[in-house]
Design an enzyme around this catalytic site. Structure first.
Site, PDB file in Angstrom:
ATOM      1  N   ARG A   1      29.256  39.559  97.162  1.00 55.08           N
ATOM      2  CA  ARG A   1      29.184  41.002  96.946  1.00 55.08           C
ATOM      3  C   ARG A   1      27.853  41.565  97.429  1.00 55.08           C
ATOM      4  O   ARG A   1      27.777  42.697  97.900  1.00 55.08           O
ATOM      5  CB  ARG A   1      29.401  41.360  95.468  1.00 55.08           C
ATOM      6  CG  ARG A   1      29.658  42.854  95.277  1.00 55.08           C
ATOM      7  CD  ARG A   1      30.329  43.163  93.949  1.00 55.08           C
ATOM      8  NE  ARG A   1      29.397  43.150  92.847  1.00 55.08           N
ATOM      9  CZ  ARG A   1      28.850  44.252  92.342  1.00 55.08           C
ATOM     10  NH1 ARG A   1      29.131  45.441  92.842  1.00 55.08           N
ATOM     11  NH2 ARG A   1      28.036  44.183  91.322  1.00 55.08           N
TER      12      ARG A   1
ATOM     13  N   ARG B   1      22.183  49.301  90.077  1.00 54.67           N
ATOM     14  CA  ARG B   1      21.059  49.088  90.998  1.00 54.67           C
ATOM     15  C   ARG B   1      20.817  50.299  91.877  1.00 54.67           C
ATOM     16  O   ARG B   1      19.781  50.404  92.524  1.00 54.67           O
ATOM     17  CB  ARG B   1      21.320  47.862  91.855  1.00 54.67           C
ATOM     18  CG  ARG B   1      21.691  46.637  91.034  1.00 54.67           C
ATOM     19  CD  ARG B   1      22.288  45.545  91.894  1.00 54.67           C
ATOM     20  NE  ARG B   1      22.930  44.514  91.078  1.00 54.67           N
ATOM     21  CZ  ARG B   1      24.148  44.625  90.590  1.00 54.67           C
ATOM     22  NH1 ARG B   1      24.868  45.712  90.842  1.00 54.67           N
ATOM     23  NH2 ARG B   1      24.659  43.672  89.845  1.00 54.67           N
TER      24      ARG B   1
ATOM     25  N   LYS C   1      11.246  37.366  89.266  1.00 49.35           N
ATOM     26  CA  LYS C   1      12.071  36.574  90.170  1.00 49.35           C
ATOM     27  C   LYS C   1      12.249  37.249  91.518  1.00 49.35           C
ATOM     28  O   LYS C   1      12.112  36.613  92.569  1.00 49.35           O
ATOM     29  CB  LYS C   1      13.425  36.296  89.521  1.00 49.35           C
ATOM     30  CG  LYS C   1      14.323  35.387  90.323  1.00 49.35           C
ATOM     31  CD  LYS C   1      15.228  36.199  91.219  1.00 49.35           C
ATOM     32  CE  LYS C   1      16.029  35.285  92.136  1.00 49.35           C
ATOM     33  NZ  LYS C   1      16.877  36.086  93.049  1.00 49.35           N
TER      34      LYS C   1
ATOM     35  N   ASP D   1      15.601  31.443  89.233  1.00 53.88           N
ATOM     36  CA  ASP D   1      16.821  32.200  88.955  1.00 53.88           C
ATOM     37  C   ASP D   1      17.742  31.357  88.082  1.00 53.88           C
ATOM     38  O   ASP D   1      17.337  30.324  87.560  1.00 53.88           O
ATOM     39  CB  ASP D   1      17.523  32.581  90.253  1.00 53.88           C
ATOM     40  CG  ASP D   1      17.815  31.350  91.100  1.00 53.88           C
ATOM     41  OD1 ASP D   1      18.274  30.336  90.552  1.00 53.88           O
ATOM     42  OD2 ASP D   1      17.567  31.392  92.312  1.00 53.88           O
TER      43      ASP D   1
ATOM     44  N   HIS E   1      20.207  29.436  88.840  1.00 48.14           N
ATOM     45  CA  HIS E   1      20.423  28.075  89.344  1.00 48.14           C
ATOM     46  C   HIS E   1      19.236  27.173  89.024  1.00 48.14           C
ATOM     47  O   HIS E   1      19.408  26.077  88.490  1.00 48.14           O
ATOM     48  CB  HIS E   1      20.640  28.106  90.864  1.00 48.14           C
ATOM     49  CG  HIS E   1      21.910  28.765  91.256  1.00 48.14           C
ATOM     50  ND1 HIS E   1      23.123  28.116  91.279  1.00 48.14           N
ATOM     51  CD2 HIS E   1      22.168  30.043  91.630  1.00 48.14           C
ATOM     52  CE1 HIS E   1      24.076  28.961  91.648  1.00 48.14           C
ATOM     53  NE2 HIS E   1      23.516  30.133  91.876  1.00 48.14           N
TER      54      HIS E   1
ATOM     55  N   GLN F   1      11.743  24.676  96.231  1.00 48.25           N
ATOM     56  CA  GLN F   1      12.684  25.541  95.511  1.00 48.25           C
ATOM     57  C   GLN F   1      13.970  25.726  96.308  1.00 48.25           C
ATOM     58  O   GLN F   1      15.060  25.683  95.750  1.00 48.25           O
ATOM     59  CB  GLN F   1      12.026  26.906  95.238  1.00 48.25           C
ATOM     60  CG  GLN F   1      12.761  27.780  94.244  1.00 48.25           C
ATOM     61  CD  GLN F   1      13.821  28.666  94.888  1.00 48.25           C
ATOM     62  OE1 GLN F   1      14.100  28.590  96.074  1.00 48.25           O
ATOM     63  NE2 GLN F   1      14.431  29.499  94.080  1.00 48.25           N
TER      64      GLN F   1
ATOM     65  N   PHE G   1      17.649  24.805  95.160  1.00 51.38           N
ATOM     66  CA  PHE G   1      18.624  25.893  95.059  1.00 51.38           C
ATOM     67  C   PHE G   1      19.870  25.586  95.887  1.00 51.38           C
ATOM     68  O   PHE G   1      21.005  25.704  95.409  1.00 51.38           O
ATOM     69  CB  PHE G   1      17.998  27.208  95.533  1.00 51.38           C
ATOM     70  CG  PHE G   1      18.955  28.366  95.523  1.00 51.38           C
ATOM     71  CD1 PHE G   1      19.176  29.113  94.368  1.00 51.38           C
ATOM     72  CD2 PHE G   1      19.658  28.716  96.665  1.00 51.38           C
ATOM     73  CE1 PHE G   1      20.071  30.173  94.353  1.00 51.38           C
ATOM     74  CE2 PHE G   1      20.560  29.777  96.659  1.00 51.38           C
ATOM     75  CZ  PHE G   1      20.762  30.501  95.508  1.00 51.38           C
TER      76      PHE G   1
END
Length: 275
Positions: A120, A169, A211, A230, A232, A258, A262
């Site tokens: 999305r 948002r 983040k 985040d 994950h 990272q 991830f």
DNA sequence: TCCCAGGATTCAT
DNA sequence: ATGAATCATGGG
């Protein structure tokens, strides 16, 4: 069309790693990428990588964009280390790069990314580009939309943004675009700042928290000390690093670590796949 | 129907 | 300063 041999570079892994939202499969082992008003297609066969651009454009832009001047082979020592989970993650994502993406585009993209899924997020961004960006035609005759600049987004109403299905948002983007347009944060100045200072500036933007600021620092400003945490990363830390992840141990390249983690968590482990 | 997706803001103590 | 409620939208 130019040909290169680049070790530790996989456009497929970069595409899947979710740091760049404006890329798509364009055939077998082939991907299209839109960045900074440009369009390129990349195909990988065996050890060879083909870029659908001139040598000049490669040297002047894409080389830096994909961080091809850095030797990621040196990070493959992680694959031999005593940290078993990290070893597997590094092996699995050995072709990942930390890109040098556009600052403004990363700010808006990662504001959109919060509490959202990658599919999305990509849709939302494409809609923004379609409505408010510029139409261009690539060398191979493909029409694409550039990412709208600060001035263009600062003219868009909050209602128009809601029309792009950005949800809550919309207000964040509306506020941030006008905030930057007014010069309350100087993006050119931010580009010259150290990690801590840049992050502090970015945190002034509405919709940007810890983040998201770290994602912007890592993917646009190339501050490799940024380590975005985040859902994950949090989950991996809970499952595999109950005593906490030793970020300090990887000073200078924690952001690369990272991304390995991830990507491994996202694509490497069998789990109800969404895509 | 509920839960989750690369979280941040707001409001309550 | 810390914690819960709230924020849209779509997919499973």
């Amino acid at each position: 069309m130019i040909k290169k041999e680049i070790p530790n570079f996989s456009i497929k892994q970069i595409s899947e790693s979710g740091q760049c939202f404006r890329q798509n499969p364009a055939g077998e082992n082939r991907y299209s990428v839109i960045a900074c008003g440009r369009y390129v297609e990349i195909e990988q066969k065996g050890k060879e990588t083909f870029f659908s651009c001139t040598e000049e454009e490669y040297e002047e832009f894409w080389h830096t964009y994909f961080d091809l001047g850095r030797d990621y082979g040196i990070y493959m020592v992680l694959a031999e280390g005593e940290d078993d989970y990290l070893s597997r993650a590094a092996r699995f994502g050995s072709g990942i790069r930390i890109l040098n993406q556009d600052l403004w585009e990363m700010i808006i993209s990662f504001i959109i990314s919060q509490q959202n899924n990658i599919k999305r997020i990509k849709r939302n961004i494409e809609e923004l580009c379609r409505l408010f960006g510029e139409k261009k035609c690539s060398r191979e005759g493909i029409w694409y939309d550039t990412f709208p600049d600060v001035h263009a987004l600062a003219k868009v109403s909050e209602e128009e943004l809601r029309g792009c299905n950005l949800g809550y948002r919309s207000r964040y983007i509306y506020e941030t675009a006008r905030f930057v347009e007014r010069g309350e944060v100087d993006l050119e100045a931010v580009k010259g700042m150290e990690y801590a200072e840049a992050k502090k500036e970015l945190l002034k933007l509405c919709g940007v928290g810890e983040k998201v600021a770290d994602c912007i620092c890592l993917f646009a400003l190339h501050h490799l000390d940024a380590f975005p945490v985040d859902t994950h990363i949090r989950q991996v830390m809970d499952n595999y690093y109950p005593k906490g992840f030793p970020v300090k141990k990887y000073a200078g390249y924690a952001g690369i670590v990272q991304q390995y983690i991830f990507y491994y968590d996202l694509k490497g482990t069998e789990r109800p796949s969404i895509s």
